[in-house]
Design a protein around this motif. Sequence first.
Motif, PDB file in Angstrom:
ATOM      1  N   ARG A 105      91.517 -10.695  61.453  1.00 42.73           N
ATOM      2  CA  ARG A 105      92.685  -9.944  60.972  1.00 42.73           C
ATOM      3  C   ARG A 105      92.267  -8.799  60.054  1.00 42.73           C
ATOM      4  NH1 ARG A 105      94.692 -15.313  59.970  1.00 42.73           N
ATOM      5  NH2 ARG A 105      96.083 -16.001  61.649  1.00 42.73           N
ATOM      6  N   GLU A 106      91.268  -9.054  59.204  1.00 41.31           N
ATOM      7  CA  GLU A 106      90.796  -7.980  58.329  1.00 41.31           C
ATOM      8  C   GLU A 106      90.154  -6.854  59.140  1.00 41.31           C
ATOM      9  OE1 GLU A 106      87.905  -7.217  54.468  1.00 41.31           O
ATOM     10  OE2 GLU A 106      87.751  -9.071  55.628  1.00 41.31           O
ATOM     11  N   LEU A 107      89.380  -7.208  60.168  1.00 36.28           N
ATOM     12  CA  LEU A 107      88.777  -6.188  61.019  1.00 36.28           C
ATOM     13  C   LEU A 107      89.847  -5.366  61.723  1.00 36.28           C
ATOM     14  CD1 LEU A 107      86.304  -4.893  62.356  1.00 36.28           C
ATOM     15  CD2 LEU A 107      86.363  -6.721  64.063  1.00 36.28           C
ATOM     16  N   ARG A 108      90.906  -6.026  62.194  1.00 36.24           N
ATOM     17  CA  ARG A 108      92.002  -5.295  62.830  1.00 36.24           C
ATOM     18  C   ARG A 108      92.676  -4.340  61.850  1.00 36.24           C
ATOM     19  NH1 ARG A 108      96.952  -8.905  64.644  1.00 36.24           N
ATOM     20  NH2 ARG A 108      97.031  -9.033  62.348  1.00 36.24           N
ATOM     21  N   SER A 109      92.865  -4.796  60.622  1.00 39.44           N
ATOM     22  CA  SER A 109      93.473  -3.931  59.619  1.00 39.44           C
ATOM     23  C   SER A 109      92.582  -2.751  59.270  1.00 39.44           C
ATOM     24  CB  SER A 109      93.767  -4.750  58.353  1.00 39.44           C
ATOM     25  OG  SER A 109      94.275  -3.933  57.329  1.00 39.44           O
ATOM     26  N   ARG A 110      91.267  -3.006  59.158  1.00 43.65           N
ATOM     27  CA  ARG A 110      90.338  -1.902  58.857  1.00 43.65           C
ATOM     28  C   ARG A 110      90.292  -0.887  59.994  1.00 43.65           C
ATOM     29  NH1 ARG A 110      89.577  -2.226  53.432  1.00 43.65           N
ATOM     30  NH2 ARG A 110      88.969  -4.342  52.823  1.00 43.65           N
ATOM     31  N   LEU A 111      90.285  -1.351  61.230  1.00 43.71           N
ATOM     32  CA  LEU A 111      90.261  -0.431  62.364  1.00 43.71           C
ATOM     33  C   LEU A 111      91.539   0.388  62.450  1.00 43.71           C
ATOM     34  CD1 LEU A 111      88.633  -2.652  65.156  1.00 43.71           C
ATOM     35  CD2 LEU A 111      87.580  -0.789  63.873  1.00 43.71           C
ATOM     36  N   PHE A 112      92.669  -0.239  62.135  1.00 42.84           N
ATOM     37  CA  PHE A 112      93.942   0.500  62.165  1.00 42.84           C
ATOM     38  C   PHE A 112      93.957   1.598  61.103  1.00 42.84           C
ATOM     39  CE2 PHE A 112      98.287   1.017  60.523  1.00 42.84           C
ATOM     40  CZ  PHE A 112      98.904   1.509  61.669  1.00 42.84           C
ATOM     41  N   LYS A 113      93.505   1.294  59.897  1.00 42.48           N
ATOM     42  CA  LYS A 113      93.476   2.303  58.843  1.00 42.48           C
ATOM     43  C   LYS A 113      92.491   3.421  59.167  1.00 42.48           C
ATOM     44  CE  LYS A 113      94.740  -1.013  55.242  1.00 42.48           C
ATOM     45  NZ  LYS A 113      94.297  -1.721  54.015  1.00 42.48           N
ATOM     46  N   ALA A 114      91.333   3.057  59.737  1.00 43.49           N
ATOM     47  CA  ALA A 114      90.362   4.086  60.119  1.00 43.49           C
ATOM     48  C   ALA A 114      90.908   4.973  61.231  1.00 43.49           C
ATOM     49  CB  ALA A 114      89.052   3.426  60.548  1.00 43.49           C
ATOM     50  N   SER A 115      91.584   4.376  62.219  1.00 47.61           N
ATOM     51  CA  SER A 115      92.168   5.162  63.309  1.00 47.61           C
ATOM     52  C   SER A 115      93.280   6.073  62.801  1.00 47.61           C
ATOM     53  CB  SER A 115      92.707   4.227  64.393  1.00 47.61           C
ATOM     54  OG  SER A 115      91.690   3.390  64.896  1.00 47.61           O
ATOM     55  N   LEU A 116      94.071   5.585  61.832  1.00 49.34           N
ATOM     56  CA  LEU A 116      95.122   6.414  61.256  1.00 49.34           C
ATOM     57  C   LEU A 116      94.534   7.610  60.513  1.00 49.34           C
ATOM     58  CD1 LEU A 116      98.195   6.570  60.917  1.00 49.34           C
ATOM     59  CD2 LEU A 116      97.942   5.310  58.770  1.00 49.34           C
ATOM     60  N   GLY A 117      93.432   7.386  59.778  1.00 51.10           N
ATOM     61  CA  GLY A 117      92.778   8.498  59.097  1.00 51.10           C
ATOM     62  C   GLY A 117      92.202   9.514  60.073  1.00 51.10           C
ATOM     63  N   ILE A 118      91.600   9.027  61.172  1.00 48.09           N
ATOM     64  CA  ILE A 118      91.058   9.945  62.182  1.00 48.09           C
ATOM     65  C   ILE A 118      92.180  10.724  62.853  1.00 48.09           C
ATOM     66  CG2 ILE A 118      89.826  10.046  64.381  1.00 48.09           C
ATOM     67  CD1 ILE A 118      88.174   7.685  63.452  1.00 48.09           C
ATOM     68  N   LEU A 119      93.330  10.084  63.077  1.00 47.17           N
ATOM     69  CA  LEU A 119      94.467  10.777  63.690  1.00 47.17           C
ATOM     70  C   LEU A 119      94.977  11.898  62.788  1.00 47.17           C
ATOM     71  CD1 LEU A 119      96.423  10.861  66.075  1.00 47.17           C
ATOM     72  CD2 LEU A 119      97.876   9.235  64.841  1.00 47.17           C
ATOM     73  N   VAL A 120      95.063  11.636  61.480  1.00 49.20           N
ATOM     74  CA  VAL A 120      95.471  12.688  60.549  1.00 49.20           C
ATOM     75  C   VAL A 120      94.426  13.808  60.516  1.00 49.20           C
ATOM     76  CG1 VAL A 120      95.982  13.193  58.127  1.00 49.20           C
ATOM     77  CG2 VAL A 120      96.834  11.088  59.170  1.00 49.20           C
ATOM     78  N   GLY A 121      93.151  13.449  60.525  1.00 55.10           N
ATOM     79  CA  GLY A 121      92.104  14.466  60.566  1.00 55.10           C
ATOM     80  C   GLY A 121      92.127  15.273  61.847  1.00 55.10           C
TER      81      GLY A 121
END
Length: 317
Positions: A28-44
């Motif tokens: 679950r933590e890995l899923r949360s980290r990947l979601f936050k990283a993907s959201l940051g890449i999407l904003v970038g």
Amino acid sequence: MAFALRKRGPSNFDRAADGSMTLMEHIRELRSRLFKASLGILVGFGLGLWLAKPVRRLLQEPYCGLPHSLDAQGQCNFVQLGPADLFLLDLKIALWVGLVLAAPVWLYQLWAFIAPGLHRHERRYAYVFTALAAPLFAGGAVLAFFVVQKGLEFLLDFSSGDIRTTLDITRYISFVTNLIMLFGVAFEFPLIILMLNFVGLVTGRRLLSWWRIVIFLFFAFSAVVTPTPDPFGMTALGLCLCALYFAAVAVAFVNDKRRGRGREVYAGIGDDEISPLPASDGEQVEAGQRAEAISPVADPEPVAPPRPIDRGYDDMT
């Protein structure tokens, strides 16, 4: 009015570090980290779409800065072979820019997932290596710009007056970005050397003894990866890699001195060399005293038979 303070439990970092977190909680933590990283890449990526054209013009400077690239009207023109090539190229540049802009976000999420499994000193080394990796990569990118400009100037000097040179924008940008990536990764090589030294696999003295082989490999690597046969790019990359290697060796010597490596008893002896025995002072070893005879062990006494079991009940039963 009194407020009751709620007692906070251990954080996810502490629970992951001491091994009390379950497998499903790790997932679950890995899923949360990947979601936050993907959201940051999407904003970038959204910001990269806005910066795609200025970045593309910046990448065109090594070629447009040459006098051979200008036409009769004094303009630097490229061609595209397909109707959607420029649009796809801007998307590709936007993705690269988005990854760079969002690097603090996804690197932090990656580090937050990996850091609980490391020791304190290992985390400290990771901070230092990460802080050195960014300027080294930037130095390789700057050198790549220099190599591209000098290499294109060398190649365009062979063009005759009756031949007009026009470059494809997609192939040119891919060529420049690949060269920047290659030079940036090559400049990270000293960090690998320092990692090997800090973990104790190689010493500074051993690294210095390899200097002839390393210089040859660096210049051979530079001759292969530089895009043009001119000696400018190969020499510049080879000299920079050699300078970084010897700087890493100097840091390795300092680390060895701090850790006390090389002062061991048999540090100066080769693997196939016989260890010298310490010289004796000529004293004779005295004979030991005579040992007395051991008296025989007496026979054991007979074991008394067990008492009969008491059939009564005690105060507990």
